[in-house]
Design an enzyme around this catalytic site. Structure first.
Site, PDB file in Angstrom:
ATOM      1  N   ASP A 170      29.840 -38.691 -87.798  1.00 49.62           N
ATOM      2  CA  ASP A 170      29.164 -37.683 -86.997  1.00 49.62           C
ATOM      3  C   ASP A 170      27.933 -37.185 -87.766  1.00 49.62           C
ATOM      4  O   ASP A 170      27.811 -37.429 -88.977  1.00 49.62           O
ATOM      5  CB  ASP A 170      30.148 -36.541 -86.730  1.00 49.62           C
TER       6      ASP A 170
ATOM      7  N   ASP B 176      25.856 -33.638 -86.920  1.00 52.65           N
ATOM      8  CA  ASP B 176      25.855 -32.181 -87.089  1.00 52.65           C
ATOM      9  C   ASP B 176      27.198 -31.693 -87.616  1.00 52.65           C
ATOM     10  O   ASP B 176      28.258 -32.004 -87.063  1.00 52.65           O
ATOM     11  CB  ASP B 176      25.552 -31.501 -85.755  1.00 52.65           C
TER      12      ASP B 176
ATOM     13  N   LYS C   1      33.100 -40.662 -77.564  1.00 48.11           N
ATOM     14  CA  LYS C   1      32.644 -41.398 -78.739  1.00 48.11           C
ATOM     15  C   LYS C   1      33.606 -42.528 -79.105  1.00 48.11           C
ATOM     16  O   LYS C   1      33.177 -43.580 -79.589  1.00 48.11           O
ATOM     17  CB  LYS C   1      32.525 -40.453 -79.939  1.00 48.11           C
TER      18      LYS C   1
ATOM     19  N   ASP D 110      33.624 -33.328 -87.290  1.00 51.45           N
ATOM     20  CA  ASP D 110      33.876 -31.885 -87.435  1.00 51.45           C
ATOM     21  C   ASP D 110      34.172 -31.155 -86.128  1.00 51.45           C
ATOM     22  O   ASP D 110      34.390 -29.944 -86.152  1.00 51.45           O
ATOM     23  CB  ASP D 110      32.661 -31.210 -88.097  1.00 51.45           C
TER      24      ASP D 110
ATOM     25  N   ASP E 238      34.752 -35.430 -81.727  1.00 50.37           N
ATOM     26  CA  ASP E 238      35.136 -36.459 -82.680  1.00 50.37           C
ATOM     27  C   ASP E 238      36.605 -36.863 -82.546  1.00 50.37           C
ATOM     28  O   ASP E 238      37.045 -37.820 -83.192  1.00 50.37           O
ATOM     29  CB  ASP E 238      34.874 -35.986 -84.120  1.00 50.37           C
TER      30      ASP E 238
END
Length: 222
Positions: free
Chosen positions: A8, A10, A151, A174, A178
């Site tokens: 990831d 951010d 994702k 995070d 995710d």
């Protein structure tokens, strides 16, 4: 042998104050296996990150809406007409997307619309329900998106393109977007700043946050 990665951006490759942590560039460049960047950001952002890091452009963007690997771009959603219509309805009812007139956050999006996290979440949720959309909180923004675009499916697609099993990959992230990546990958880490859903879904939670946590996770395989 080090494993391929799916990372990831951010909250994972960034500093606590925001922006890419400079160590992320070195990490991407020096990792001796394929690295896939998986993000909720619009497609050009992760492509640019790979470009400036001088690594192969392997990208999952817009929470799985756009996938790119081995010179093949796949848009997994039939356009963004419904999310854009919902965004207009949100604004018509007094909501604010929150990005200013130029709105570079959404300018190049192909499959969804991102809304600033200061927005009226209750109103946004009500509008999303009317348009049969879902709202995902990535910690960076609320994303108005088509249900079941994730994702994790993007990782399966990239892995197939690379001739890999998704279970070969190690994932670091995070936030709730995710979770599907963690399910598809063989091993997963949530950094310490992760939200509750990501922490619960990960195999391990690092002691460090943001890029410190990512480096801690990757040190396991050094």
């Amino acid at each position: 042998m080090v494993p391929p990665l799916v990372l990831d951006i951010d909250g994972t490759l960034t500093a606590p104050t925001g922006g890419i942590d400079p160590r992320a560039i070195e990490t991407l460049r020096e990792w001796d296996a394929p690295v896939v960047v998986a993000t909720g950001k619009a497609f050009p952002y992760p492509v640019a990150l790979c470009h400036f890091a001088n690594v192969p452009e392997r990208v999952i963007a817009e929470n799985g809406g756009v996938v790119y690997a081995d010179d093949e771009v796949t848009v997994t959603v039939d356009g963004a007409d419904r999310p854009r219509a919902a965004a207009r309805a949100f604004v018509d009812r007094g909501g604010d997307l929150g990005w200013g007139a130029a709105d570079t956050v959404n300018r190049w999006r192909e499959t969804e619309v991102a809304v600033h996290r200061d927005a009226d979440a209750a109103l946004l949720g009500a509008v999303a329900e009317e348009f049969d959309l879902e709202v995902v909180d990535t910690g960076y923004a609320y994303h108005l998106k088509t249900p079941d675009v994730e994702k994790g499916d993007g990782l399966r697609s990239v892995a197939a393109t690379l001739g890999r099993d998704p279970a070969d990959f190690v994932a670091v992230g995070d936030s709730e977007n995710d979770v599907s990546t963690f399910a598809a990958a063989g091993r997963s880490f949530a950094v310490a700043n992760a939200d509750d859903r990501a922490r619960a879904a990960a195999d391990e939670v690092t002691e460090g946050s943001h890029m410190d946590g990512t480096l801690e996770a990757l040190a396991t395989f050094a």
